[in-house]
Design an enzyme around this catalytic site. Structure first.
Site: not given
Ligand code: SAH
Length: 351
Positions: A194, A115, A119, A108, A95, A293, A217-219, A162-163, A336, A122
């Site tokens: 990212s 992947c 996470c 994007c 996508e 999301n 992507s710290l979170h 994907g990463e 994603c 995700c």
């Molecule tokens: N693998 C890479 C890029 C893909 S995800 C990464 O981890 O950065 C792009 C961003 O969306 C990342 O910050 C990811 O953590 C975040 N993401 C993934 N699923 C999500 C969700 N359900 N809600 C909000 N952000 C999400």
């Protein structure tokens, strides 16, 4: 075994010159062909009308010319965001998202089919990794969207499925070709990659000295919490990540962006905001706050609006620039991996 045909759209201009000169073609032919593929966005060799017919025929036999088929397109009624599901030549689907902003159009793209980072919040990782995308398949997402919308793309973010740093070599070829003056010539400053935080590859990327933006992507602002959300955090600590970010900034002069998906009751407390500020401060990082999301296979919930604003206020008080990501295409499986999963489950359980 049948020998795989070479993927001609994944060859940078220098390689294409070598390839064609080995067949006795002059260098200008390679430039012409490169422009057909990467500037005029030709869909096949047939379109390359200023190349001799014999050369076109020869290329058709020898090379694989990738192109994507739009299997589904969804357009948001709220903001015009379009989400494309593209079918690759082997039947896999990826996508890509097209977003219209005042300052230009942004795409994007996905970097892998599936992947393997795992996470917890995700959707892209639920079925594991299928395979890496080739440079041409990443370029094709940008090209197909340019052709389908009829509008120029000015920004590219590698934030789809994907990463990207787990597909490092193909990513680098893609980045160089996307920003090459003989191709679409998108400014490196308008490209963002990212990553979930693969430290060795972040350092390697710093050494390439590109002018792209690296988003991390710290979170979570503590190792303990991050490990609960992201398996990759068991391999690399936040301290190691911060060192890699500093290294990236030192070598490229580009500030890192932190991405922080806010999950209700998980990482949205004032304490979390304070800790995050302390990490972002020394490098003047920008923070993107993304209301999570919800993914149906997972139990995370959105942080509520007041909490999100309070979180942002704490960042501001600490002189950290934090923007709440405007949610684009919420009505069209914006997160994603959601559209791809829905498509696959429709295929397996039609009706
Ligand atoms: N693998 C890479 C890029 C893909 S995800 C990464 O981890 O950065 C792009 C961003 O969306 C990342 O910050 C990811 O953590 C975040 N993401 C993934 N699923 C999500 C969700 N359900 N809600 C909000 N952000 C999400």
């Amino acid at each position: 075994m049948k020998e795989e045909k070479k993927d001609i759209k994944s060859l940078p201009l220098g390689e294409l010159k070598k390839e064609l000169s080995a067949r006795g073609e002059k260098a200008f032919r390679a430039v012409q062909m490169y422009e057909w593929m990467h500037q005029k966005l030709a869909r096949d060799f047939e379109e390359m009308t200023n190349l001799p017919k014999a050369l076109r025929e020869e290329c058709k036999k020898r090379y694989n010319y990738t192109s994507l088929r739009a299997a589904r397109v969804q357009e948001s009624r709220i903001d015009g965001t379009r989400k494309f599901l593209f079918e690759l030549s082997d039947g896999n689907v990826v996508e890509s998202v097209w977003m219209k902003y005042k300052h230009g159009n942004s795409v994007c793209i996905s970097s892998q089919v599936g992947c393997r980072m795992g996470c917890r919040f995700c959707a892209s990782t639920l079925g594991g990794l299928e395979r890496n995308l080739t440079p041409s398949e990443m370029l094709d997402q940008v090209y197909a969207i340019t052709l389908l919308t009829g509008e120029r793309v000015s920004n590219v973010v590698v934030m789809g499925t994907g990463e990207p740093l787990d597909n490092y070599d193909n990513l680098l070829v893609f980045l160089r070709m996307l920003t090459d003056e003989n191709g679409l010539h998108i400014s490196q400053r308008n490209v963002t990659v990212s990553t979930c935080g693969l430290v060795p590859q972040m350092r390697r990327l710093a050494e390439e000295k590109l002018q792209i933006t690296l988003a991390l992507s710290l979170h979570a602002a503590t190792d303990e919490k991050r490990r609960e959300l992201m398996p990759v955090a068991k391999r690399y600590s936040i301290a190691e990540l911060m060192d890699a970010c500093k290294y990236y900034f030192r070598l490229t002069g580009r500030r890192i962006t932190f991405e922080y998906s806010l999950m209700g009751g998980v990482n949205d407390a004032g304490e979390d905001a304070l800790r995050l500020s302390r990490l972002a401060k020394p490098m003047g990082c920008h923070v993107n706050l993304i209301p999570v999301n919800p993914v149906k296979e997972r139990d995370f919930v959105r942080a509520d609006g007041d909490k999100i604003r309070a979180f942002q206020n704490i960042l501001e008080k600490n002189q950290i620039n934090g923007t709440i990501r405007r949610e684009m295409g919420r009505d069209i499986d914006g997160a994603c991996g959601q559209l791809r999963r829905r498509h696959m489950s429709d295929l397996h359980h039609p009706g």
